[in-house]
Design an enzyme around this catalytic site. Sequence first.
Site, PDB file in Angstrom:
ATOM      1  N   ASP A 169       0.861  -1.187   0.000  1.00 42.55           N
ATOM      2  CA  ASP A 169       0.000   0.000   0.000  1.00 42.55           C
ATOM      3  C   ASP A 169       0.891   1.229   0.000  1.00 42.55           C
ATOM      4  O   ASP A 169       1.672   1.447   0.937  1.00 42.55           O
ATOM      5  CB  ASP A 169      -0.921   0.010   1.227  1.00 42.55           C
ATOM      6  N   GLU A 253      -1.632  -1.279  -6.039  1.00 43.01           N
ATOM      7  CA  GLU A 253      -2.849  -0.654  -6.520  1.00 43.01           C
ATOM      8  C   GLU A 253      -2.596   0.057  -7.850  1.00 43.01           C
ATOM      9  O   GLU A 253      -1.480   0.516  -8.115  1.00 43.01           O
ATOM     10  CB  GLU A 253      -3.365   0.368  -5.497  1.00 43.01           C
ATOM     11  N   ASP A 338      -3.205   1.391   6.698  1.00 41.83           N
ATOM     12  CA  ASP A 338      -2.421   1.069   5.512  1.00 41.83           C
ATOM     13  C   ASP A 338      -2.061  -0.410   5.467  1.00 41.83           C
ATOM     14  O   ASP A 338      -2.066  -1.037   4.397  1.00 41.83           O
ATOM     15  CB  ASP A 338      -1.147   1.915   5.470  1.00 41.83           C
TER      16      ASP A 338
END
Length: 408
Positions: A169, A253, A338
Amino acid sequence: MLLGFKTELRPNNKQRTLLAKHAGVARHAWNWGLQVCQGVFQHNRERPDHKQKLPSAIDLHKRLVAEVKRENPWGYAPQQALRDLETALFPRFKKKNRDDSFYLEGSVRISSNCIKLPKIGWVRCYETLSAVQPKSVVVSRRAGRWFVSFHYEVEPQPTPKKIDVVGVDLGGRKLAVLSTGEVFENPHALKGALQKLRRLQRKLSRQVQGGANREKTRIRIAKVHYRIACLRANAIHQLTSRLAKNHGTIVIEDLHVRGMLRNRWLARTIADIGLYEVRRQLEYKCQLYGSRLVIADRWYPSSKRCSRCGHIHKGLGSSEWFVCSHCGFGSDSPVDRDCNAACNLVHSYLAPAVSPTVAACGATSGGGTMEVGLRATCAMKQEVGTGEPSLDRFNRLALSASSSVDQR
C-alpha cells in the site's frame, strides 16, 4: 533484457570544455532545425496554395552539412539531435546551460573506473564500472555536474524468495506499508529542503539577469533540486529492489496519480513520493529478479474493506487506525489502516471476485487483478471528450515556443 545505467563523470578542465562544446553543437543543431521547420510551417500557413513538405531528420541533416557546417568549422552534424527534433511532441528552443546533453556515436569502452568517449578520450568516473558493452550513450549536465548514461544487455537473475505473496500500500504518510507489517518511511525530500529553496529563489529573483552572482545562485538552486531527486530515488530504489528480490508475487494498486495531483491540499505530498516511479521500477525489476507484479483493480476498495470479515465501510475519516464496526476488528488492538489495505490487496489476488463487472473498455472492475509485464498497460476509465487528439508535426510546431536561435 536491456538495463540503463547512469554515473557521474570526473572530467578535468580540458575535458569539461570539450563536453560543453559538444553540448553546444547539439543545441545549435536543434535550434537551427526547429527554426527551419517553423519557417516551413509559417510559409504553408501564409500560402496554402504552395505548400512545402516539412523536412525530415535526414533532410535537415543534409541541409545542415551543406549550409551551416561550411560556414562554421567548429561544428559537426549531430544526427541524433535532429532525430529527437523530428519525434518531439512540442519542440521548443533550447537555452545555454539548460538541460545540456548530447548523444555519442562510435565505440565506447569501459576500463575499471574510466570510460573512453569518442573525440574526448578517457574520462574518470566516481565509481567502478562493470565490464559491459555500452549502447545508446548519452552525456548530460545537471547542477554543474556531468553524467554519462547508457544501456547494456543483462540476463535475468532470479533470486530465492522469502515470501510468496505480498501486498504493498503506497501512501503519503509512509512511502509503503507491506501486508507483512513492514513499513518503509517516506524521506519527505522536498519538504525538508523547501525553506532553503524559498530563500534561494527569493534571492535569485532580486539579482540582475546575466550577472555572475545570479548564475552562482542558479547553480546552488540546481544542486538543491539534485539532492532532492537523489534522496527520493534512493528511497524508491531500496523499496523496489527489496520487494523484487525477496517476494514472489507483488500486488499493488492501480493508482490514478494524475487525478490525485488535482487535489490542491495533497498535490505536493503526492508529487514528492514518486508513485509512478515506484511502479515503473517494479515492472523491470520483477522481470530481472524473477518475480511477478500484479496490479489490483483501480476501483477495488482496499482502504475501506475489513481484511477479516470483508465488510466495506463508507467513510473512515482521517484516523490512521482501522476499526471495523461490523466484526470489531481493530477495537482490541490498534490496526494500521495502511497495513489493512495491504492485506486486502493480497486477498484480491488470492480470492478475486467471482463475477467482476466488465467495463465498456474491456477492463474488469470490482475486485479483479491483472498481471503486467514490462510493457503492459492498464485500462483507464474512459469518458467522452477526454481523449487527446493526435497531433501531426505541423500542429506540434504551431504550439511550440518561438524564440531566436541560440548561436552559442
